[in-house]
Design an enzyme around this catalytic site. Sequence first.
Site, PDB file in Angstrom:
ATOM      1  N   SER A  38       0.838  -1.195   0.000  1.00  0.00           N
ATOM      2  CA  SER A  38       0.000   0.000   0.000  1.00  0.00           C
ATOM      3  C   SER A  38       0.876   1.249   0.000  1.00  0.00           C
ATOM      4  O   SER A  38       2.052   1.198   0.344  1.00  0.00           O
ATOM      5  CB  SER A  38      -0.906  -0.006   1.240  1.00  0.00           C
ATOM      6  OG  SER A  38      -1.609  -1.224   1.339  1.00  0.00           O
ATOM      7  N   SER A  40       1.807   5.425  -1.742  1.00  0.00           N
ATOM      8  CA  SER A  40       1.973   6.166  -2.992  1.00  0.00           C
ATOM      9  C   SER A  40       3.005   5.546  -3.927  1.00  0.00           C
ATOM     10  O   SER A  40       2.854   5.587  -5.148  1.00  0.00           O
ATOM     11  CB  SER A  40       2.357   7.617  -2.677  1.00  0.00           C
ATOM     12  OG  SER A  40       3.570   7.667  -1.928  1.00  0.00           O
ATOM     13  N   ALA A  96       7.522   1.810   2.557  1.00  0.00           N
ATOM     14  CA  ALA A  96       7.836   1.967   3.974  1.00  0.00           C
ATOM     15  C   ALA A  96       7.877   3.453   4.311  1.00  0.00           C
ATOM     16  O   ALA A  96       8.148   4.290   3.451  1.00  0.00           O
ATOM     17  CB  ALA A  96       9.168   1.314   4.321  1.00  0.00           C
ATOM     18  N   ASP A  97       7.600   3.761   5.570  1.00  0.00           N
ATOM     19  CA  ASP A  97       7.709   5.142   6.035  1.00  0.00           C
ATOM     20  C   ASP A  97       9.154   5.484   6.398  1.00  0.00           C
ATOM     21  O   ASP A  97       9.571   6.639   6.283  1.00  0.00           O
ATOM     22  CB  ASP A  97       6.806   5.352   7.248  1.00  0.00           C
ATOM     23  CG  ASP A  97       5.335   5.178   6.887  1.00  0.00           C
ATOM     24  OD1 ASP A  97       4.876   5.863   5.958  1.00  0.00           O
ATOM     25  OD2 ASP A  97       4.662   4.349   7.512  1.00  0.00           O
ATOM     26  N   GLY A 108       2.883   1.798   8.375  1.00  0.00           N
ATOM     27  CA  GLY A 108       1.593   2.055   8.996  1.00  0.00           C
ATOM     28  C   GLY A 108       1.159   3.504   8.975  1.00  0.00           C
ATOM     29  O   GLY A 108       0.116   3.841   9.529  1.00  0.00           O
ATOM     30  N   GLU A 116      -0.591  -5.498   5.892  1.00  0.00           N
ATOM     31  CA  GLU A 116       0.727  -5.454   5.260  1.00  0.00           C
ATOM     32  C   GLU A 116       1.678  -6.467   5.903  1.00  0.00           C
ATOM     33  O   GLU A 116       2.408  -7.174   5.208  1.00  0.00           O
ATOM     34  CB  GLU A 116       1.315  -4.042   5.367  1.00  0.00           C
ATOM     35  CG  GLU A 116       0.653  -3.034   4.453  1.00  0.00           C
ATOM     36  CD  GLU A 116       1.153  -1.616   4.674  1.00  0.00           C
ATOM     37  OE1 GLU A 116       0.984  -0.792   3.768  1.00  0.00           O
ATOM     38  OE2 GLU A 116       1.697  -1.329   5.767  1.00  0.00           O
TER      39      GLU A 116
END
Length: 251
Positions: A38, A40, A96-97, A108, A116
Amino acid sequence: MIFFRKISTMSLESAKKVASIKAVDAFLKSNSVIGIGSGSTIVYAVERIAELVKNHHWKIQCVPTSFQAKQLIHKYDLPLTDLEANPELDLCIDGADEVDDNLNLIKGGGGCLLQEKIVASCAKTLVIVADYTKNSTYLGEQYKKGIPIEVVPMCYLPIIKKIQENFGGTVTLRMAQSKAGPVITDNGNFIIDWFVLDPKFNWEKLNTELLLMPGVVETGLFINMAFKAYFGLPDGSVKIQVRKDQYEDEA
């Protein structure tokens, strides 16, 4: 001022796209079942997957990690499946953030961390695609929005208090932006965000301790799960990173 922001955004999107193309080209094979992450960056990955499948007449099946991922799979007319039909996946591609120097992840930020992590855990190989702003030496170095933790709604407040008392920092309930009240995950849970005072924890130990708290469904800490990460850089090149223990195994 508007002009410079536009240049920055275009550069960032280009970085996401080049990383996605590089990773998909390296790992996608015909007759495989893949997890679709998930966020962008994954939009570009799915776009590339659809292009290769169409051009080479490959046969693949896709397992989504969220409603957004499922919609992307439908949009590009890719075959949809699930973990009940395919409990073991060949590959999972996700974003990933933040990614540290040993490929530990914070995920998350978009609220899909539980599905995920489930899909990633079922894959033989987890590959991360991201832009250069997600690449850090240690978790918390650049990502300042907290560690997401999915919790059962009835006990969010006791969990917030336990985390603050046991580990320090501050914890907040994530609130929705387009409706009144908290964010509700695809699984009907709440998300709390933990802003840590000391970012240099033993993340593996900490993750285990958090998961032992009754009411914690899952954390956004993905520890020792990723196989390789692809970071798109501003100049159009791609940085490829593997875990330190993989270097040691190859030595």
